[in-house]
Scaffold this active site. Structure first.
Site, PDB file in Angstrom:
ATOM      1  N   ARG A  94     -32.479   1.496 -54.334  1.00 13.44           N
ATOM      2  CA  ARG A  94     -33.882   1.911 -54.380  1.00 13.44           C
ATOM      3  C   ARG A  94     -34.755   0.711 -54.077  1.00 13.44           C
ATOM      4  NH1 ARG A  94     -35.590   4.177 -59.625  1.00 13.44           N
ATOM      5  NH2 ARG A  94     -34.540   2.283 -60.274  1.00 13.44           N
TER       6      ARG A  94
ATOM      7  N   SER B  28     -26.676  -4.698 -60.062  1.00 12.80           N
ATOM      8  CA  SER B  28     -26.053  -4.137 -61.272  1.00 12.80           C
ATOM      9  C   SER B  28     -24.552  -4.408 -61.354  1.00 12.80           C
ATOM     10  CB  SER B  28     -26.321  -2.642 -61.317  1.00 12.80           C
ATOM     11  OG  SER B  28     -27.680  -2.410 -61.124  1.00 12.80           O
TER      12      SER B  28
ATOM     13  N   ASP C  26     -29.349  -4.713 -64.193  1.00 14.41           N
ATOM     14  CA  ASP C  26     -30.140  -3.496 -64.459  1.00 14.41           C
ATOM     15  C   ASP C  26     -30.463  -3.307 -65.944  1.00 14.41           C
ATOM     16  OD1 ASP C  26     -27.434  -3.013 -64.881  1.00 14.41           O
ATOM     17  OD2 ASP C  26     -27.386  -1.052 -63.908  1.00 14.41           O
TER      18      ASP C  26
HETATM   19  C1  BGC Z   1     -21.691  -3.736 -64.304  1.00 14.68           C
HETATM   20  C2  BGC Z   1     -22.939  -4.139 -65.065  1.00 14.68           C
HETATM   21  C3  BGC Z   1     -23.989  -3.061 -64.945  1.00 14.68           C
HETATM   22  C4  BGC Z   1     -23.417  -1.721 -65.361  1.00 14.68           C
HETATM   23  C5  BGC Z   1     -24.417  -0.598 -65.263  1.00 14.68           C
HETATM   24  C6  BGC Z   1     -21.241  -2.340 -64.707  1.00 14.68           C
HETATM   25  O1  BGC Z   1     -20.181  -1.926 -63.886  1.00 14.68           O
HETATM   26  O2  BGC Z   1     -20.651  -4.650 -64.549  1.00 14.68           O
HETATM   27  O3  BGC Z   1     -23.449  -5.371 -64.586  1.00 14.68           O
HETATM   28  O4  BGC Z   1     -25.068  -3.406 -65.758  1.00 14.68           O
HETATM   29  O5  BGC Z   1     -22.300  -1.418 -64.538  1.00 14.68           O
HETATM   30  O6  BGC Z   1     -24.906  -0.422 -63.987  1.00 14.68           O
END
Ligand code: BGC
Length: 446
Positions: free
Chosen positions: A78, A142, A196
């Site tokens: 996004r 993320s 995130d």
């Molecule tokens: C990642 C995290 C992320 C989470 C939610 C996980 O697979 O390692 O960094 O915050 O997913 O998106």
């Protein structure tokens, strides 16, 4: 169905219930193991919780201006323009969403970052935004990243089915900046990098001073919270402020009782032995766990008798959306070419989905309880938990099961913990982080 078959089905379902059950004692054990892992992670010792300093604290609510954010999550990208009024209000001025094609997740890093930059360009076009100025962009990435500063960080390892080559171990801000250069986009400066969960916590706490946890319950799962800098023993000299948000990376938590389905799923996954909590909780995996149960029951003649197994034989054919449909009362049967499904089979499928999703919600609730108890052992204050992600937002009953376990663990004091949806939190929060970073940068220049 004859009596013997009905008995066998009952026995199987009660066995299933027991192998997925999270008792109060299990939840208490999770909390104490979680605390041990948090302690080791903060001290730089061996731990399944990475406890990564984010180089950001909670916002003041007075940050102001218009900022760009780029949010690379599990399945979508996004791009957002966010306006901050300096009074705790953040408005989405423009947003574009793009699905990440499978070939970008598993191709080369350069291709993935070029695709991301194409999305940024499309965002400007779709929203008719003229390029009259330079933009500071905050990048929500993320995945687990070892941050070196507010605007740099190396990817530790991909999760959620990504395998793009040449990114692990590299600074993802540098990779994005190089892609911007390759595409001759000189008017965007990457000002900040955030997980995130950190974006989600920052977005909610922009207006709510009681917010002290950001959680994602979507394709993946993770959480963050503000930690006293003095407690982050592995990183001395993090600065003069009292606290910094720490990205727990709780998806990696490994002190858990797994069952046969978890083990089969893990062994066939792209990251064997990693992200165990994520594999038991998050949206990417719940459908697959249920599929493994369904296949076993079909093999034993307990489900869809007379139907070929082939519809369910492909890994990840059943998704968490399918489970969610079942929980809402509609079936997913047409997607699998099943017609005239018996009332018993429908009921059995509902039971499987309930059992798998309840464990997920209870584990998520127990993990939240662990972090809240870490910050406030006697639960003397109120805590708002900012939560984003489709499992929490859309899965029927999910939030209710989380609340149940919090109440079981904390009794009446459980009511001090408010689970609040923070829709689009990660993008909005990143913009606020971008505002702080841009402000600090200007302060350093002048
Ligand atoms: C990642 C995290 C992320 C989470 C939610 C996980 O697979 O390692 O960094 O915050 O997913 O998106």
């Amino acid at each position: 169905m004859n009596r013997d078959s009905a008995n066998m089905l009952d026995r199987f379902l009660s066995h299933l219930e027991s192998v997925f059950f999270i008792s109060l004692h299990d939840a208490q054990e999770i909390i104490s193991n979680f605390h041990q892992e948090m302690r080791h992670g903060l001290a730089g010792g061996e731990s399944s919780l990475k406890m990564i300093p984010s180089f950001v604290g909670r916002p003041k609510g007075t940050e102001k201006g218009k900022f760009l954010a780029l949010d690379l999550g599990g399945t979508n990208i996004r791009v957002l323009a966010v306006e901050l009024d300096g009074n705790g209000n953040a408005t989405l001025a423009a947003v574009s969403k793009f699905v990440i094609p499978q070939e970008m997740m598993s191709g080369t890093g350069d291709k993935l970052f070029d695709f991301i930059v194409d999305c940024i360009q499309l965002f400007f076009k779709e929203n008719n935004i003229g390029i009259q100025q330079a933009y500071d962009l905050a990048f929500t990435f993320s995945f687990p990243v070892e941050q070196g500063s507010i605007a740099s960080g190396k990817l530790i390892g991909w999760t959620k089915g990504f395998t793009a080559a040449g990114v692990e171990g590299k600074d993802v801000v540098a990779l994005l900046s190089e892609a911007l250069k390759r595409k001759e986009i000189g008017f965007i400066h990457v000002a900040a990098l955030a997980n995130d969960t950190v974006g989600t916590l920052v977005a909610k706490s922009y207006a709510d001073p009681y917010c002290d946890m950001g959680v994602i319950l979507g394709t993946g799962t993770n959480a963050c919270y503000p930690e006293k800098i003095a407690h982050i023993l592995k990183c001395p000299g993090l600065g003069a402020s009292e606290e910094m948000i720490v990205n727990i990376e709780w998806g990696g938590f490994s002190q858990l009782k797994t069952n046969i389905y978890d083990n089969v799923l893990d062994r066939a996954s792209l990251n064997v032995g990693k992200q165990l909590l994520e594999k038991m909780v998050s949206g990417m995996y719940l459908g697959e766990i249920a599929r493994l149960v369904i296949v076993e029951m079909m093999e034993q003649g307990l489900l869809f008798r007379g139907t070929s197994l082939s519809a369910f034989s492909k890994g990840y054919a059943l998704t968490t959306e399918h489970l969610s449909m079942t929980a809402q009362g509609s079936g997913f049967f047409a997607d699998f070419g099943l017609r005239d499904v018996s009332a018993t089979d429908r009921q059995t499928i509902r039971e499987i989905c309930r059992i798998v999703s309840t464990r997920s919600a209870k584990l998520a609730g127990a993990a939240i309880a662990a972090v809240v108890a870490w910050m406030d052992a006697k639960l003397e204050s109120d805590h708002t938990i900012a939560i984003d992600g489709s499992l929490f937002e859309k899965y029927p009953g999910f939030k209710g099961y989380m609340i149940d376990i919090l109440n079981d663990l904390f009794g009446d004091r459980g009511a001090r913990i408010k689970l609040d949806l923070a829709k689009d939190g990660s993008g909005i929060g990143a913009a606020i982080i971008g505002a702080v970073a841009a402000f600090n940068r200007r302060r350093m220049i002048t």
